[in-house]
Motif scaffolding. Structure first.
Motif, PDB file in Angstrom:
ATOM      1  N   ASP A  78      35.927   5.308 -48.538  1.00 42.53           N
ATOM      2  CA  ASP A  78      35.394   4.376 -48.002  1.00 42.53           C
ATOM      3  C   ASP A  78      36.315   4.012 -46.959  1.00 42.53           C
ATOM      4  OD1 ASP A  78      37.540   3.743 -49.551  1.00 42.53           O
ATOM      5  OD2 ASP A  78      37.283   1.731 -49.805  1.00 42.53           O
ATOM      6  N   MET A  79      35.656   3.331 -45.866  1.00 30.62           N
ATOM      7  CA  MET A  79      36.506   2.660 -44.676  1.00 30.62           C
ATOM      8  C   MET A  79      36.160   1.215 -44.478  1.00 30.62           C
ATOM      9  SD  MET A  79      35.616   6.048 -42.210  1.00 30.62           S
ATOM     10  CE  MET A  79      34.051   6.156 -42.903  1.00 30.62           C
ATOM     11  N   VAL A  80      37.120   0.489 -43.885  1.00 29.62           N
ATOM     12  CA  VAL A  80      36.821  -1.000 -43.636  1.00 29.62           C
ATOM     13  C   VAL A  80      37.721  -1.346 -42.423  1.00 29.62           C
ATOM     14  CG1 VAL A  80      39.063  -1.769 -45.072  1.00 29.62           C
ATOM     15  CG2 VAL A  80      36.828  -3.272 -44.720  1.00 29.62           C
ATOM     16  N   ASN A  81      36.893  -2.184 -41.898  1.00 26.25           N
ATOM     17  CA  ASN A  81      37.553  -2.819 -40.267  1.00 26.25           C
ATOM     18  C   ASN A  81      37.520  -4.256 -40.557  1.00 26.25           C
ATOM     19  OD1 ASN A  81      38.370  -3.580 -38.018  1.00 26.25           O
ATOM     20  ND2 ASN A  81      36.719  -2.468 -36.933  1.00 26.25           N
ATOM     21  N   LEU A  82      38.824  -4.785 -40.843  1.00 30.14           N
ATOM     22  CA  LEU A  82      38.953  -6.303 -41.261  1.00 30.14           C
ATOM     23  C   LEU A  82      38.716  -6.838 -40.012  1.00 30.14           C
ATOM     24  CD1 LEU A  82      41.874  -6.261 -43.905  1.00 30.14           C
ATOM     25  CD2 LEU A  82      39.426  -6.359 -44.457  1.00 30.14           C
ATOM     26  N   MET A 106      32.098   0.422 -44.974  1.00 27.55           N
ATOM     27  CA  MET A 106      31.438   1.666 -44.948  1.00 27.55           C
ATOM     28  C   MET A 106      31.968   2.578 -46.158  1.00 27.55           C
ATOM     29  SD  MET A 106      30.944   4.905 -42.247  1.00 27.55           S
ATOM     30  CE  MET A 106      30.291   3.782 -40.958  1.00 27.55           C
ATOM     31  N   TRP A 107      31.019   2.956 -47.027  1.00 26.13           N
ATOM     32  CA  TRP A 107      31.372   4.072 -48.124  1.00 26.13           C
ATOM     33  C   TRP A 107      30.266   5.153 -48.307  1.00 26.13           C
ATOM     34  CZ3 TRP A 107      28.025  -0.196 -48.637  1.00 26.13           C
ATOM     35  CH2 TRP A 107      26.983   0.019 -49.597  1.00 26.13           C
ATOM     36  N   ILE A 161      22.987  -4.353 -42.940  1.00 22.34           N
ATOM     37  CA  ILE A 161      22.862  -3.575 -43.937  1.00 22.34           C
ATOM     38  C   ILE A 161      22.194  -1.926 -43.749  1.00 22.34           C
ATOM     39  CG2 ILE A 161      22.550  -2.911 -46.673  1.00 22.34           C
ATOM     40  CD1 ILE A 161      22.659  -6.172 -46.613  1.00 22.34           C
ATOM     41  N   VAL A 162      22.830  -0.910 -44.032  1.00 20.95           N
ATOM     42  CA  VAL A 162      22.311   0.459 -43.824  1.00 20.95           C
ATOM     43  C   VAL A 162      22.645   1.272 -45.200  1.00 20.95           C
ATOM     44  CG1 VAL A 162      22.189   2.564 -42.726  1.00 20.95           C
ATOM     45  CG2 VAL A 162      22.699   0.326 -41.359  1.00 20.95           C
ATOM     46  N   VAL A 199      30.455  -1.893 -58.705  1.00 24.34           N
ATOM     47  CA  VAL A 199      31.268  -2.672 -57.873  1.00 24.34           C
ATOM     48  C   VAL A 199      31.472  -1.602 -56.668  1.00 24.34           C
ATOM     49  CG1 VAL A 199      33.485  -3.827 -57.153  1.00 24.34           C
ATOM     50  CG2 VAL A 199      32.238  -3.939 -59.216  1.00 24.34           C
ATOM     51  N   VAL A 200      31.044  -2.085 -55.330  1.00 22.68           N
ATOM     52  CA  VAL A 200      31.268  -1.384 -54.256  1.00 22.68           C
ATOM     53  C   VAL A 200      32.560  -1.581 -53.641  1.00 22.68           C
ATOM     54  CG1 VAL A 200      30.526  -0.843 -51.799  1.00 22.68           C
ATOM     55  CG2 VAL A 200      28.849  -1.283 -53.557  1.00 22.68           C
ATOM     56  N   CYS A 201      33.217  -2.692 -53.620  1.00 22.41           N
ATOM     57  CA  CYS A 201      34.551  -2.869 -53.187  1.00 22.41           C
ATOM     58  C   CYS A 201      34.917  -4.208 -53.629  1.00 22.41           C
ATOM     59  CB  CYS A 201      34.650  -2.678 -51.520  1.00 22.41           C
ATOM     60  SG  CYS A 201      33.614  -3.963 -50.623  1.00 22.41           S
ATOM     61  N   ARG A 202      36.132  -4.579 -53.350  1.00 27.82           N
ATOM     62  CA  ARG A 202      36.961  -5.927 -53.617  1.00 27.82           C
ATOM     63  C   ARG A 202      37.577  -6.305 -52.468  1.00 27.82           C
ATOM     64  NH1 ARG A 202      37.548  -2.871 -58.201  1.00 27.82           N
ATOM     65  NH2 ARG A 202      36.384  -4.085 -60.023  1.00 27.82           N
TER      66      ARG A 202
END
Length: 251
Positions: free
Chosen positions: A94-98, A108-109, A142-143, A121-124
């Motif tokens: 998974d990748m995240v851009n806060l 993104m996962w 959403i993709v 659960v995808v993420c918290r």
């Protein structure tokens, strides 16, 4: 008309009706698609709280991405962790851009071996509450992979942020020294005012807890239509079968 032919026609009609209803129900289930939803929280200004992103109808998907928007005046993203839906898939990441924008983050996962769980659960994501108010968390862009994977309606989340806890009232000097503390002359009026203020705050909290209607709350009439169609068509089919069968039995 020959009795054998009549029986064949009736059986063919009945089987075609069952197949049509079965296909309609399958298409309805597939049309729901993968649905993302954000959780709800209640916190106070100055504290951190958790927003859980969950997915439904995810079996067979290979990952995805979304943009989550929020009010930067009320909340600020702090950190994140992946959920069970991503951790349980082989070679997942998974990748995240806060800091995607001042008022949104991008997540993104990827699960190359495809998800086996239908929901999870995808993420918290941890946020910091900056001041009082009600913050909304909405999904955009959403993709879902692979290409052509059906996508359902998303469900927004929210956080109700109250005032920070007040410092304890200092003990009057008179009590510390063992001396009686004089009561205020307007003690009864003050108590009544405090009671009215508490009732007003409770009414406001009840109003804040009223959930906003979402697309997922809409009622699905298709199962009722299918039941009504069966109730009408099946008796009619049997009536037609009996009507053609009687003359044949007399012969």
């Amino acid at each position: 008309m020959d009795r054998f032919v009549k029986n064949r026609l009736f059986k063919t009609f009945f089987i075609a009706l069952c197949i049509t209803l079965f296909v309609s129900m399958q298409n309805t289930a597939a049309a729901e698609g993968l649905k993302l939803s954000a959780g709800e929280s209640r916190t106070v200004a100055g504290e951190q709280f958790l927003v859980t992103i969950s997915a439904e109808n995810a079996a067979g998907s290979e990952g995805g991405q979304f943009i989550l928007s929020y009010n930067p005046d009320l909340v600020r993203p702090v950190s994140h962790e992946s959920g069970s839906l991503v951790n349980n898939a082989a070679s997942s990441m998974d990748m995240v851009n806060l800091d995607y924008t001042p008022e949104s983050l991008k997540y993104m996962w990827i699960t190359p071996m495809a998800d086996t769980a239908d929901s999870g659960v995808v993420c918290r994501i941890w946020f910091e509450a900056l001041k009082e108010g009600q913050a909304s968390f909405n999904f955009y862009d959403i993709v879902i992979a692979p290409a052509g994977y059906s996508l359902g309606a998303s469900v927004s989340g929210k956080a109700i942020i109250g005032s920070s806890t007040q410092a304890p009232t200092p003990t009057p000097t008179g009590e510390e020294e063992g001396e009686p503390v004089p009561e205020p002359e307007n003690g009864e009026e003050t108590a009544d005012e405090d009671k009215e203020q508490i009732e007003e705050n409770e009414d406001e909290a009840d109003e804040d807890e009223t959930p906003e209607p979402t697309d997922s709350d809409s009622f699905n009439y298709l199962p009722i239509i299918i039941v009504v169609a069966l109730a009408i068509l099946l008796p009619a089919g049997f009536a037609i079968f009996k009507r053609f069968r009687k003359p044949a039995s007399k012969k």
